[in-house]
Design a protein around this motif. Structure first.
Motif, mmCIF file in Angstrom:
data_model
loop_
_atom_site.group_PDB
_atom_site.id
_atom_site.type_symbol
_atom_site.label_atom_id
_atom_site.label_comp_id
_atom_site.label_asym_id
_atom_site.label_seq_id
_atom_site.Cartn_x
_atom_site.Cartn_y
_atom_site.Cartn_z
ATOM 1 N N PHE A 1 -5.702 3.520 -3.571
ATOM 2 C CA PHE A 1 -5.853 2.179 -4.147
ATOM 3 C C PHE A 1 -7.256 1.997 -4.725
ATOM 4 N N ILE A 2 -8.279 2.424 -3.984
ATOM 5 C CA ILE A 2 -9.661 2.258 -4.449
ATOM 6 C C ILE A 2 -9.883 3.032 -5.747
ATOM 7 N N LEU A 3 -9.412 4.273 -5.788
ATOM 8 C CA LEU A 3 -9.632 5.102 -6.976
ATOM 9 C C LEU A 3 -8.871 4.592 -8.192
ATOM 10 N N ASN A 4 -7.748 3.911 -7.971
ATOM 11 C CA ASN A 4 -6.946 3.392 -9.077
ATOM 12 C C ASN A 4 -7.264 1.940 -9.421
ATOM 13 N N SER B 1 -2.812 2.919 5.941
ATOM 14 C CA SER B 1 -3.039 4.348 5.743
ATOM 15 C C SER B 1 -4.377 4.578 5.042
ATOM 16 N N PRO B 2 -5.295 5.311 5.670
ATOM 17 C CA PRO B 2 -6.553 5.638 4.992
ATOM 18 C C PRO B 2 -6.312 6.394 3.683
ATOM 19 N N LEU B 3 -5.277 7.229 3.660
ATOM 20 C CA LEU B 3 -4.952 7.970 2.444
ATOM 21 C C LEU B 3 -4.517 7.029 1.330
ATOM 22 N N GLN B 4 -3.627 6.106 1.646
ATOM 23 C CA GLN B 4 -3.173 5.145 0.646
ATOM 24 C C GLN B 4 -4.306 4.220 0.213
ATOM 25 N N LEU B 5 -5.203 3.911 1.140
ATOM 26 C CA LEU B 5 -6.348 3.052 0.807
ATOM 27 C C LEU B 5 -7.261 3.740 -0.206
ATOM 28 N N LEU C 1 -8.127 13.837 3.519
ATOM 29 C CA LEU C 1 -6.931 13.142 3.983
ATOM 30 C C LEU C 1 -5.657 13.748 3.388
ATOM 31 N N GLN C 2 -5.722 14.169 2.131
ATOM 32 C CA GLN C 2 -4.563 14.813 1.509
ATOM 33 C C GLN C 2 -4.234 16.141 2.181
ATOM 34 N N MET D 1 0.829 -1.201 0.000
ATOM 35 C CA MET D 1 0.000 0.000 0.000
ATOM 36 C C MET D 1 0.867 1.257 0.000
ATOM 37 N N ASN D 2 1.968 1.198 0.743
ATOM 38 C CA ASN D 2 2.903 2.313 0.806
ATOM 39 C C ASN D 2 3.477 2.615 -0.583
#
Length: 412
Positions: free
Chosen positions: A146-149, A139-143, A205-206, A102-103
């Motif tokens: 991932f969902i958007l991509n 990380s909620p931000l990384q999650l 989050l950003q 995820m990182n």
């Protein structure tokens, strides 16, 4: 008069979090501090790491071994001997393959660059990464990224990662959870889910990451400076090897295992009897961690990242005391290298089986002293250029490595 200031403060915070403002709080000085901070906000964030990728840093991604900051630690060596590019450390005790997948997925500026990844055999247990550890580091931000991509990249990998996150009991909200369910079934997320996650969840989050990701970080620069000051001015591997051995002997006088005194007295001394022959049945060849590791490899492949993989040593004296069969290490070594090489990840520094293993580890399972020095010898050339050589990123990914069959395969 009572509620007015509170309402104004809440409104101001909401504006900060959701307004389309670019907060530039990540300065070169902050990046330098972050490079050795091992701060969890840096690991879970994106802005600091992506800023580092625009400067002369190459990430070293791993776990708890990165905190063993002796004079031969890569950060100390890079500083003392003026490496063109310096390490940017990413890892904490408890981080493993899926967290780091995820990182890496969130490091958009890593594309076309280099990275170092340290593999720890002890991750590859029968149960894999503990759920609590993954939840803590996710990380909620990384999650959200991932969902958007999830409509891009490899479908099998996206399905696997989404399903694995759900299986580990992660819940970040009904909309995010439902999006993960859809991805795990091979479906695209809905237009509403994309709108909400992109414009509300991820945007907030950003902004938090931009505002707070570089504030009051851990500061290990003084520790690195002190460690580097103990090194000779001229780099000479043979001389440094003797110096590493000398320092190691001076710091491991309280035991016969070549383990640092501090670690031995704090973590082991009072429980030594419980460890005798305690690892007779340990095996590292049956584990869902192999599938998580494959997800990490996909993330590197998507970024066209040239990676040096490092297989950590395990203290041979500790192995003997705990009764662990050496076949546990050699079989793991063979399996993980098969997974890497068969897909084109050929740059592997294997420290699990060296001719002279004395003082290669600082404790039971982490590099230190001579182990760091051996790795530094390889890093020195790798760090001369941070751009990936396209010839070394011609990866051929195989979704077989995401299956239970591979996780438990012993024929390789």
């Amino acid at each position: 008069m009572i509620f007015g200031p509170v309402i104004v403060a809440i409104a101001a915070l909401l504006i900060l979090l959701w307004a389309p403002i670019n907060f530039k709080t990540v300065t070169p000085a902050k990046v330098q501090q972050a490079a050795t901070s091992l701060d969890i906000r840096v690991l879970k964030g994106e802005s600091v790491k992506n800023a580092a990728e625009k400067e002369n840093y190459i990430p070293i991604i791993g776990s708890s071994e990165l905190s063993r900051m002796d004079p031969f630690h890569p950060s100390s060596m890079a500083q003392k001997y003026h490496w063109k590019n310096k390490p940017f450390l990413q890892g904490n005790p408890g981080t493993a393959s899926l967290t780091q997948a995820m990182n890496v997925g969130g490091m958009t500026n890593l594309k076309g660059n280099k990275a170092v990844f340290i593999i720890s055999p002890q991750w590859f247990t029968k149960s894999g990464v503990p759920s609590d550890a993954f939840k803590y580091f996710l990380s909620p931000l990384q999650l959200t990224g991932f969902i958007l991509n999830s409509d891009q990249g490899d479908r099998a990998m996206n399905k696997y990662v989404a399903g694995r996150i759900l299986d580990l009991g992660v819940s970040k909200g009904p909309i995010e959870d439902d999006a993960l369910e859809r991805i795990s079934k091979g479906q695209q997320i809905t237009s509403f889910q994309r709108f909400y996650i992109k414009n509300f969840a991820r945007s907030s989050l950003q902004s938090q990451d931009d505002l707070f990701g570089a504030l009051s970080m851990n500061d290990h620069e003084g520790q690195i400076n002190e460690a580097a000051s103990k090194l000779p001015d001229t780099y000479d591997y043979k001389h440094l090897n003797k110096l590493a051995t000398k320092m190691a002997k001076e710091h491991s006088t309280d035991n016969d295992f070549q383990i640092g005194n501090s670690f031995y007295n704090k973590e082991l001394k009072k429980r030594m009897d419980t460890y005798r022959n305690a690892h007779r049945h340990v095996t590292y060849t049956h584990s869902p961690e192999y599938n998580d590791f494959q997800a990490l490899l996909y993330m590197f492949a998507q970024n066209h990242t040239e990676v040096m993989f490092v297989i950590q040593p395990i203290n041979p004296y500790w192995v003997k005391y705990t009764g662990m069969p050496m076949s546990s290490i050699t079989n793991f070594d063979t399996k993980i290298k098969y997974q890497l090489k068969s897909q084109g990840f050929n740059n592997i520094v294997d420290l699990s089986n060296v001719k002279n293993p004395n003082y290669i580890a600082e404790d039971t399972i982490h590099m230190g002293w001579r182990g760091w020095l051996m790795l530094d010898h390889h890093l020195k050339g790798f760090y001369k250029d941070k751009k990936a050589n396209p010839k070394n990123t011609q990866y051929k990914m195989d979704s077989y490595f995401l299956t239970d069959t591979w996780a438990n395969n012993t024929k390789f």
